[in-house]
Write a protein that holds these residues in place. Structure first.
Motif, PDB file in Angstrom:
ATOM      1  N   LYS A 101       0.830  -1.213   0.000  1.00  0.00           N
ATOM      2  CA  LYS A 101       0.000   0.000   0.000  1.00  0.00           C
ATOM      3  C   LYS A 101       0.863   1.260   0.000  1.00  0.00           C
ATOM      4  N   TYR A 371      -9.701   1.213   0.800  1.00  0.00           N
ATOM      5  CA  TYR A 371      -8.544   0.921  -0.043  1.00  0.00           C
ATOM      6  C   TYR A 371      -8.644  -0.515  -0.550  1.00  0.00           C
ATOM      7  N   ASP A 542     -10.061  -2.616   4.534  1.00  0.00           N
ATOM      8  CA  ASP A 542      -9.077  -1.565   4.806  1.00  0.00           C
ATOM      9  C   ASP A 542      -9.744  -0.236   4.452  1.00  0.00           C
ATOM     10  N   ASP A 544     -10.322   3.609   4.159  1.00  0.00           N
ATOM     11  CA  ASP A 544      -9.625   4.892   4.083  1.00  0.00           C
ATOM     12  C   ASP A 544     -10.722   5.928   3.871  1.00  0.00           C
ATOM     13  N   THR A 548      -6.093   8.265   4.984  1.00  0.00           N
ATOM     14  CA  THR A 548      -5.770   7.102   5.818  1.00  0.00           C
ATOM     15  C   THR A 548      -5.885   7.377   7.322  1.00  0.00           C
ATOM     16  N   GLN A 651      -2.906  -0.792   9.722  1.00  0.00           N
ATOM     17  CA  GLN A 651      -2.484  -1.332   8.421  1.00  0.00           C
ATOM     18  C   GLN A 651      -0.962  -1.427   8.370  1.00  0.00           C
ATOM     19  N   ASP A 687      -3.946   4.599   9.903  1.00  0.00           N
ATOM     20  CA  ASP A 687      -4.473   3.786   8.815  1.00  0.00           C
ATOM     21  C   ASP A 687      -4.944   2.463   9.418  1.00  0.00           C
TER      22      ASP A 687
END
Ligand SMILES: *[C@@H]1O[C@H](CO)[C@@H](O)[C@H](O)[C@H]1NC(C)=O
Ligand SMILES: *[C@@H]1O[C@H](CO)[C@@H](O)[C@H](O)[C@H]1NC(C)=O
Ligand SMILES: *[C@@H]1O[C@H](CO)[C@@H](O)[C@H](O)[C@H]1NC(C)=O
Ligand SMILES: *[C@@H]1O[C@H](CO)[C@@H](O)[C@H](O)[C@H]1NC(C)=O
Ligand SMILES: *[C@@H]1O[C@H](CO)[C@@H](O)[C@H](O)[C@H]1NC(C)=O
Ligand SMILES: *[C@@H]1O[C@H](CO)[C@@H](O)[C@H](O)[C@H]1NC(C)=O
Ligand SMILES: *[C@@H]1O[C@H](CO)[C@@H](O)[C@H](O)[C@H]1NC(C)=O
Ligand SMILES: *[C@@H]1O[C@H](CO)[C@@H](O)[C@H](O)[C@H]1NC(C)=O
Ligand SMILES: *[C@@H]1O[C@H](CO)[C@@H](O)[C@H](O)[C@H]1NC(C)=O
Ligand SMILES: [Cu+2]
Length: 775
Positions: A101, A371, A542, A544, A548, A651, A687
């Motif tokens: 990422k 994400y 994930d 966002d 983030t 993350q 994040d």
């Protein structure tokens, strides 16, 4: 009388017999444009704003990686898998390694930034080493060139041994089963008189013409990689073999690469253990093993065709309702980049053999929400007083979950006119296309997105009535992983919410019927018991939200006693109010009883017009469960991601997956330990990744025959905007009616905002299934 005709108008050779059965030629013919509604017109196109950096690596890259791995200069000393034995080194599979990422975000921000380098991952079985094992490698950057390196892939595994898996715990492939087969065959041949009598069949080897039984052995095959076991259950062969299990088990110790050391551990039948042929024969000859209940070899009852003996329902011979995009497709695609836009949504689709289809850079009206959204594991654990059920824990990524995503039948699995894509994975130096295995369609939600009748005392009962069409875009795959057909839906609603749904159909992994073991499930057929089990499907979200820097806000409903001066007569009285907090440490957690808490991923620094933090709520759906078992020896430490409803972590590029595909055989010494994700990282304005489980406690029933029903075997969750916007996202939908009562004319005025109802004709044709191809 049999009559045949060739349906030339439909452009495909369809043979219709008097009985109504059709056969379709193997020739693939493009779908015809039929009707005037645009149902079968391809989706309008769009150019993806960025390269799909998550996409599957190409067939050319795969061949180049394959050749590089086999190049003697690379030094891996590989044998062609087709020739290899247990004591050779060979490639098991090649897949695409996730991009970091950290490398992707700058590229998404600015296309002047180069896209991240692409890497492959490869699993190499190294039976030829002194200490035989399996090791993963990363190969990149791609395409293969002078810069390309082959390195050990360790950083995504946190169990302490990196990408290495000891031989005994490595995938139990065809070569390993073949190595145990001579021992099994010799044992079973010795007792064929007993098995013929007790279970009506015998086993002389997997390809011996006199063998009348099928073998099946579960995972895990090891506890910690120091030893390997094969617990074999016998079943009658055939298309419905999962429903014709037998009460006979052979347990083998198959530790190491030398089959001459493999040993019988014992037989189990009639709920008794016999550690040798002699013991078994003695009990048999003493008449202790006769079985009253017999399994059946006739499995017509287990097939999914029409059963006339159930009769016919009134009016059921008419064509059933269909979901059709009669206004034409209202979403755009970039098929090459696997990019989709729909009613403010946009996202990229990727595919790997291990995880199947994954979703990336999901935006709503230009702002990023997620994400990544991806399935991580499909686990199941069984229960029963016999070795197979008690022993079975499945992690379906072990088998390559993505490779089982198969053909979808238009009009039945997905609506007529759906956009249907192929999925291609790599096998050796070839690439295999699963034809028509991913579908996209917009459908009527079956209820209006919102509505209100402005009540009035007019004849119509209102002054105004507003109602807004509810529609959603669904993407779907169905993975038939052995017995089960898991259906994975990702549903993008026009109001800005995303729904994730998983359903299970297909065959139960059942047990022989033991009259005294109703505690493990009901009898569902003559000789069959539905084995109790749990399904847990772990997903990664994930989030966002805008950027983030996100937090998880918990709004708990709490009871308080308070007094209010305008109710002096009540004194202290009970109220509920919100108690808000921010989760400040990585943790696993559960839905609160009575869903007393609302969990929202928020961006604390982004507020809406009303000063509220913009966020998405995690809304529980159907059957939000976690694994029942907590300390089973078969799922003790390699399945922790299934043991709570939810989890929040920071993350990390080094933590892309909740599980490792090879973990299932290492329950006591995992290659990947999800618990290690919870190492105290701060998750406030960071994040963050939300991991969630869907699943079912499978309380098996007679209605699981022939196959489990999708209506009940379903689990879901919704991500819904929570003050993400300034108002509901229904104001900009033209597919609505605003009906006003005009008191002067005493008539209703309909505003249709220019969306014509139109008329069209529809002609539906029999779906033509794609042919899977090896390339
Ligand atoms: C290469 O692998 C083979 C087994 O396939 C093994 O017999 C041989 O010793 C290995 N060579 C080296 C140099 O390790
Ligand atoms: C991703 O990041 C990790 C940790 O920084 C690094 O070790 C790894 O090589 C990177 N992987 C790729 C594919 O670039
Ligand atoms: C069958 O098993 C018995 C008991 O272990 C043994 O004595 C006998 O030799 C075996 N027979 C064959 C044909 O393998
Ligand atoms: C199968 O059984 C038949 C009859 O007993 C026998 O003649 C034949 O040799 C057997 N085949 C094999 C491969 O063992
Ligand atoms: C399995 O076999 C290995 C050697 O082949 C042996 O070390 C081990 O003790 C055996 N395990 C059991 C449970 O019998
Ligand atoms: C794949 O490998 C096989 C066997 O080694 C070889 O015959 C074939 O040409 C290879 N295919 C490609 C595309 O390199
Ligand atoms: C409210 O008051 C009642 C009566 O005193 C008490 O039983 C109850 O526990 C109180 N509830 C809360 C939330 O404090
Ligand atoms: C968010 O806002 C707070 C307070 O204004 C500030 O201290 C913090 O640095 C901001 N965080 C980010 C990630 O912008
Ligand atoms: C999908 O696969 C089929 C083979 O079944 C092939 O004919 C077709 O061209 C493929 N479609 C695309 C877009 O590659
Ligand atoms: Cu089930």
């Amino acid at each position: 009388m049999l009559s045949y005709y060739l349906s030339a108008a439909l452009g495909l050779a369809t043979v219709v017999s008097a009985a109504g059965a059709r056969t379709s030629t193997r020739e693939r013919i493009e779908r015809q444009l039929e009707g005037t509604c645009g149902i079968f017109e391809p989706a309008p196109t769009v150019r993806a704003p960025r390269k799909n950096v998550w996409a599957q690596m190409s067939a050319e890259d795969n061949v180049a990686v394959w050749n590089l791995l086999h190049d003697p200069e690379t030094g891996l000393n590989l044998t062609d898998p087709a020739e290899a034995t247990l004591t050779d080194n060979y490639v098991f599979w090649i897949d695409t390694l996730p991009v970091n990422k950290t490398d992707v975000l700058p590229y998404l921000k600015s296309c002047s930034h180069p896209p991240p380098p692409k890497y492959a991952r490869a699993v190499i079985f190294a039976g030829g080493k002194d200490d035989p094992d399996s090791q993963e490698y990363m190969i990149g950057p791609l395409p293969v060139g002078p810069e390309t390196r082959v390195e050990k892939l360790d950083y995504i595994f946190n169990g302490g041994d990196g990408g290495r898996v000891p031989y005994n715990a490595r995938y139990f492939d065809g070569k390993r089963s073949a190595a145990t087969d001579p021992l099994l065959a010799s044992i079973m041949a010795n007792i064929s008189d007993i098995t013929e009598d007790l279970i009506g069949g015998s086993y002389f080897g997997s390809d011996n013409e006199n063998t009348t039984l099928w073998v099946s052995s579960p995972t895990p095959v090891s506890y910690d990689g120091t030893q390997a076991f094969r617990n074999i259950m016998f079943r009658y062969p055939g298309p419905a073999t999962y429903l014709t299990p037998l009460d006979f088990f052979v347990l083998l110790n198959c530790t190491g690469t030398d089959p001459s050391h493999y040993r019988l551990r014992g037989f189990v039948t009639a709920s008794r253990l016999f550690t040798s042929v002699a013991e078994l024969r003695e009990a048999y000859e003493a008449g202790e093993l006769s079985n009253e209940i017999k399994q059946t070899r006739n499995t017509d009852w287990a097939m999914l065709d029409y059963k006339p003996e159930l009769g016919q329902r009134d009016l059921e011979s008419k064509l059933a309702p269909q979901s059709l995009e009669i206004g034409g497709k209202r979403y755009r695609v970039d098929e090459k980049e696997r990019y989709v836009e729909y009613m403010g949504w946009s996202f990229y689709v990727a595919y790997t053999r291990t995880l199947g289809v994954t979703y990336h850079d999901i935006k709503y009206k230009g702002e990023r929400i997620l994400y990544e959204l991806s399935l991580q594991e499909a686990a199941a654990q069984y229960a029963g007083f016999q070795p197979k059920a008690a022993n079975t824990v499945y992690h379906d990524t072990y088998y390559g979950l993505g490779t089982y995503m198969g053909t979808l039948v238009e009009g039945f699995d997905c609506p007529f006119g759906s956009t249907i894509w192929n999925l291609t994975y790599h096998e050796g130096n070839r690439s295999i296309t699963n034809a028509d295995s991913f579908c996209i369609y917009e459908s009527d939600s079956g209820y209006p997105m919102s509505r209100h009748r402005y009540e009035d005392s007019t004849d119509y009962g209102f002054s105004h009535l507003g109602t807004i069409k509810g529609t959603a875009l669904t993407t779907r795959t169905i993975a038939t992983i052995g017995n089960y057909d898991y259906m994975f839906d990702y549903i993008f609603h026009v109001d800005g919410s995303i729904e994730i749904v998983v359903r299970a159909s297909g065959y139960l992994q059942s047990s022989f019927f033991y009259p005294d073991q109703g505690r493990f499930g009901p009898r569902i057929q003559q000789g069959t018991q539905g084995s109790l089990h749990d399904h847990i499907l772990t997903y990664k979200a994930d989030f966002d939200i805008i950027d983030t820097a996100n937090s998880l806000e918990v709004s708990e409903l709490v009871l308080v006693n308070q007094s209010q001066p305008w109710f002096p007569e009540l004194g202290l009285f009970e109220q509920m109010e919100l108690s808000k907090s921010t989760m400040d440490k990585e943790q696993q957690f559960n839905w609160m009883p009575n869903n007393r808490a609302m969990y929202c991923i928020v961006n604390p620094n982004a507020t809406n017009a009303w000063g509220e933090k913009r966020g998405y709520r995690i809304v529980p759906g159907k059957s939000n469960i976690h694994l029942t078992l907590n300390d089973s020896p078969f799922s003790r430490k390699q399945t922790p991601f299934t043991k709570t409803h939810l989890a929040l972590t920071r993350q990390r590029d080094t933590e892309p997956f909740a599980n490792s595909w090879a973990n299932v055989n290492l329950p006591w010494k995992p290659q990947q330990d999800f618990l290690k994700f919870f190492d105290g990282d701060d998750v406030v304005e960071e994040d963050v990744v939300l991991w969630f489980n869907l699943g079912m406690h499978h309380f098996t029933r007679a209605e699981d025959v022939p196959v489990t029903l999708y209506t009940e075997a379903v689990s879901s969750i919704v991500f819904a905007p929570q003050s993400f916007n300034d108002r509901a996202q229904d104001g900009d939908i033209l597919n609505r009616r605003w009906i006003t009562y005009n008191s002067e004319t005493d008539a209703l005025e309909y505003d249709d905002y220019g969306v014509e109802l139109g008329q069209c004709t529809v002609k539906l044709t029999e779906p033509v299934l794609g042919i899977n191809r090896n390339g």
